[in-house]
Design a protein around this motif. Sequence first.
Motif, PDB file in Angstrom:
ATOM      1  N   ALA A 455      36.963 -38.319  13.890  1.00  0.00           N
ATOM      2  CA  ALA A 455      37.408 -37.457  12.790  1.00  0.00           C
ATOM      3  C   ALA A 455      36.366 -36.379  12.504  1.00  0.00           C
ATOM      4  N   PHE A 456      35.106 -36.753  12.543  1.00  0.00           N
ATOM      5  CA  PHE A 456      34.020 -35.795  12.303  1.00  0.00           C
ATOM      6  C   PHE A 456      34.080 -34.673  13.344  1.00  0.00           C
ATOM      7  N   LEU A 457      34.152 -35.040  14.629  1.00  0.00           N
ATOM      8  CA  LEU A 457      34.200 -34.047  15.692  1.00  0.00           C
ATOM      9  C   LEU A 457      35.421 -33.146  15.554  1.00  0.00           C
ATOM     10  N   ASP A 458      36.576 -33.743  15.305  1.00  0.00           N
ATOM     11  CA  ASP A 458      37.816 -32.964  15.210  1.00  0.00           C
ATOM     12  C   ASP A 458      37.772 -31.990  14.029  1.00  0.00           C
ATOM     13  N   ARG A 465      36.009 -23.475  14.293  1.00  0.00           N
ATOM     14  CA  ARG A 465      36.674 -22.796  15.409  1.00  0.00           C
ATOM     15  C   ARG A 465      35.840 -22.903  16.688  1.00  0.00           C
ATOM     16  N   LEU A 466      35.456 -24.124  16.983  1.00  0.00           N
ATOM     17  CA  LEU A 466      34.665 -24.412  18.171  1.00  0.00           C
ATOM     18  C   LEU A 466      35.481 -25.264  19.136  1.00  0.00           C
ATOM     19  N   SER A 467      35.178 -25.168  20.408  1.00  0.00           N
ATOM     20  CA  SER A 467      35.845 -26.017  21.388  1.00  0.00           C
ATOM     21  C   SER A 467      35.295 -27.427  21.298  1.00  0.00           C
ATOM     22  N   PRO A 468      36.049 -28.419  21.814  1.00  0.00           N
ATOM     23  CA  PRO A 468      35.525 -29.791  21.818  1.00  0.00           C
ATOM     24  C   PRO A 468      34.170 -29.894  22.524  1.00  0.00           C
ATOM     25  N   GLU A 469      33.995 -29.119  23.594  1.00  0.00           N
ATOM     26  CA  GLU A 469      32.728 -29.160  24.324  1.00  0.00           C
ATOM     27  C   GLU A 469      31.583 -28.599  23.472  1.00  0.00           C
ATOM     28  N   GLN A 470      31.866 -27.506  22.769  1.00  0.00           N
ATOM     29  CA  GLN A 470      30.838 -26.926  21.894  1.00  0.00           C
ATOM     30  C   GLN A 470      30.444 -27.884  20.776  1.00  0.00           C
ATOM     31  N   THR A 483      17.753 -22.445  12.109  1.00  0.00           N
ATOM     32  CA  THR A 483      17.678 -21.484  13.204  1.00  0.00           C
ATOM     33  C   THR A 483      18.431 -21.997  14.425  1.00  0.00           C
ATOM     34  N   GLN A 484      18.240 -23.269  14.761  1.00  0.00           N
ATOM     35  CA  GLN A 484      18.937 -23.857  15.910  1.00  0.00           C
ATOM     36  C   GLN A 484      20.437 -23.961  15.646  1.00  0.00           C
ATOM     37  N   ALA A 485      20.797 -24.327  14.410  1.00  0.00           N
ATOM     38  CA  ALA A 485      22.213 -24.489  14.058  1.00  0.00           C
ATOM     39  C   ALA A 485      22.969 -23.174  14.136  1.00  0.00           C
ATOM     40  N   LEU A 486      22.309 -22.071  13.838  1.00  0.00           N
ATOM     41  CA  LEU A 486      22.949 -20.755  13.934  1.00  0.00           C
ATOM     42  C   LEU A 486      23.358 -20.474  15.375  1.00  0.00           C
ATOM     43  N   ARG A 487      22.488 -20.793  16.312  1.00  0.00           N
ATOM     44  CA  ARG A 487      22.811 -20.555  17.729  1.00  0.00           C
ATOM     45  C   ARG A 487      23.972 -21.414  18.199  1.00  0.00           C
ATOM     46  N   LEU A 488      24.152 -22.564  17.562  1.00  0.00           N
ATOM     47  CA  LEU A 488      25.207 -23.491  17.960  1.00  0.00           C
ATOM     48  C   LEU A 488      26.531 -23.218  17.251  1.00  0.00           C
ATOM     49  N   GLY A 489      26.543 -22.314  16.276  1.00  0.00           N
ATOM     50  CA  GLY A 489      27.767 -22.012  15.551  1.00  0.00           C
ATOM     51  C   GLY A 489      28.046 -22.940  14.386  1.00  0.00           C
ATOM     52  N   LEU A 490      27.073 -23.770  14.016  1.00  0.00           N
ATOM     53  CA  LEU A 490      27.276 -24.682  12.893  1.00  0.00           C
ATOM     54  C   LEU A 490      27.127 -23.970  11.554  1.00  0.00           C
ATOM     55  N   VAL A 491      26.365 -22.876  11.520  1.00  0.00           N
ATOM     56  CA  VAL A 491      26.243 -22.055  10.314  1.00  0.00           C
ATOM     57  C   VAL A 491      26.536 -20.609  10.707  1.00  0.00           C
ATOM     58  N   ASP A 492      26.819 -19.790   9.689  1.00  0.00           N
ATOM     59  CA  ASP A 492      27.214 -18.404   9.955  1.00  0.00           C
ATOM     60  C   ASP A 492      26.044 -17.435   9.954  1.00  0.00           C
ATOM     61  N   GLU A 493      25.059 -17.688   9.112  1.00  0.00           N
ATOM     62  CA  GLU A 493      23.889 -16.818   9.089  1.00  0.00           C
ATOM     63  C   GLU A 493      22.750 -17.502   8.353  1.00  0.00           C
ATOM     64  N   LEU A 494      21.569 -16.944   8.527  1.00  0.00           N
ATOM     65  CA  LEU A 494      20.396 -17.416   7.792  1.00  0.00           C
ATOM     66  C   LEU A 494      20.239 -16.536   6.556  1.00  0.00           C
ATOM     67  N   GLY A 495      20.086 -17.171   5.392  1.00  0.00           N
ATOM     68  CA  GLY A 495      19.971 -16.392   4.174  1.00  0.00           C
ATOM     69  C   GLY A 495      19.684 -17.261   2.978  1.00  0.00           C
ATOM     70  N   ASP A 496      19.211 -16.620   1.902  1.00  0.00           N
ATOM     71  CA  ASP A 496      18.859 -17.339   0.684  1.00  0.00           C
ATOM     72  C   ASP A 496      20.006 -17.302  -0.314  1.00  0.00           C
ATOM     73  N   GLN A 497      19.733 -17.759  -1.536  1.00  0.00           N
ATOM     74  CA  GLN A 497      20.794 -17.814  -2.537  1.00  0.00           C
ATOM     75  C   GLN A 497      21.252 -16.428  -2.969  1.00  0.00           C
ATOM     76  N   GLU A 498      20.360 -15.446  -2.990  1.00  0.00           N
ATOM     77  CA  GLU A 498      20.780 -14.087  -3.330  1.00  0.00           C
ATOM     78  C   GLU A 498      21.768 -13.560  -2.299  1.00  0.00           C
ATOM     79  N   ARG A 499      21.539 -13.894  -1.045  1.00  0.00           N
ATOM     80  CA  ARG A 499      22.488 -13.491  -0.002  1.00  0.00           C
ATOM     81  C   ARG A 499      23.816 -14.225  -0.188  1.00  0.00           C
ATOM     82  N   ALA A 500      23.771 -15.485  -0.584  1.00  0.00           N
ATOM     83  CA  ALA A 500      25.006 -16.234  -0.848  1.00  0.00           C
ATOM     84  C   ALA A 500      25.800 -15.584  -1.977  1.00  0.00           C
TER      85      ALA A 500
END
Length: 579
Positions: A455-458, A465-470, A483-500
């Motif tokens: 369920a977590f993977l799905d 919007r990632l493929s099962p392999e990704q 930083t690593q998660a951004l490259r993997l597509g787990l987050v959209d960008e690096l930023g602080d609360q003001e950016r949020a």
Amino acid sequence: MFTFLVRLFALIGFLIVAGVVTGVWLYWRSEPSLPDTIVLELDFERPMVEAAGGGLDSLIGHSDATLRDVLDAVERGRTDPRVKGLVARFGGDTMGFAQAQEIRTAIDRFRATGRFAIAYADSFGESGAGNRSYMLASAFDEVWLQPLGIVSLTGLSAQIPFLRTALDELGVRPQFEQREEYKSFAEMLTRSDFTPAHREMMESLIGDLTGQIADAVARSRRMAVAEVRGLIDRAPLMDGEALAARLIDRIGYRDEAVAEAVRRSGGAELVDLLDYLAIAGPVHAEGPTIALIHAVGTITRGSDEREALDPLNATAERLVGALEEAAEDPTVVAAILRIDSGGGSVAASESIRRAVVKLREAGKPVVVSMGDTAASGGYWIAMNADRILASPATFTGSIGVVAGKVSGAALSQRLGVNWGVVEVGRNAGMWSPARPFNESHEERLNALIDASYKAFLDKVAEARRLSPEQVHDAARGRVWTGTQALRLGLVDELGDQERAIAIARELAKLAPDAPVTLTPFPPPKSTLDELLDLASGRGELIQGARTLAALKPLADMARPLLAALNAEPRMVMTPTGLR
């Protein structure tokens, strides 16, 4: 009835005394004002929390500064013509990496307006590391160190206790299953050392964070990254060594650093950060409402008792209620879900995720702002947001599941304790700590874990919007930095609360410079609400929790073992043991 009357009269007496004290205090503080010229004074040795608790803390003087307080005060000060600069005191590593990075960004914005910033420390870590403390201080245009102080920019160490040998000696048998090889939360109980996968993950995390520290210091101090890495290998550095290495600008005492700040400001008065904010007011206090919802700590299903103990807990009861309240409030145009959690209950995480989806379906965008940690269940509740932001040092991912129990059957036998058992149902005693899992129990345990992990993977694949392999490459229980998660597509960008906040404006179709009101949901408990809790008997829980707060460091060390005693499938981040 008698107990109720006693509490009622005690409450009345307390309210009378509190009213008199408050009246005197208000009279004394009537019409507060600020000097014509100001130097803000910050103390990073003072405890700092993610967000405010209840009103009773403020009344009795136990209110800690919040990260939001610091960000608001610095942001307000950079546009206030009365504020000429700031001076801040540092010490050991009392804040998280992501918190330090957010404040660094705020200091950069402050200095970009031409205002000065002076950092002072007796010692950047004396009998411990000072990596985070110095990394933040390096963003200031002057760094002062007291004579005989040190700069303990020593690099990072991960120290994780492995208890298997001790448990074997006690006759305690840990039985856990995990999905997959990096989901090593329970390995501190089941093994005597790192597995290759666990060690690889920790080396990757430490390597990435060390690189972030070196890059930040090099950028701020105008040094080569290789030079900073060389200094890390030499540290801790004594005052003269740190000055020669250009890590500090001056050796001097606190009164001398403060005198320099006053001189540079042209004779301004020092004003404490919290006092300044209380009078000047927060930055985001007018216009359409953006709901700020904090998810802090272990994710649980929740209860009234836990709410009394910790008003900022990450219970499904509190968070679902806050998200539903934001959906129903016509003044709310968007929400920021601020997460600082390493996960917890699968069921509770799913309840919160569903409430995020419902808030979006109500036409109100949701932006996730990740703090120091948003991993495992903390990532589960984030993944369906419209936009996910992390700090470079945020720990996130840990997409996996672990479940099991600790059996004390051998210990019971050693102690001469015999358990009489009467049960109906093949797996009726499955979760009992009095005996180990049998084959039927293990089959059911693995079925539960497999279903939760699938369920977590799905859900991650669909939400991001990632493929099962990704997803599989990003999962396997592995913890990533932001930083690593951004490259993997787990987050959209690096930023602080003001950016949020800026993104929330954009998604709510507001102008980029439109004023907004940032409002906590639910609002912190008032003093009156907490007094009523005292009268109802829940105050014993509140007071007990505050007494136990002094034992928090010990509790943090014991938490993984205590959590292991809860046998339900859990999405919990692997302990990092970073120092």
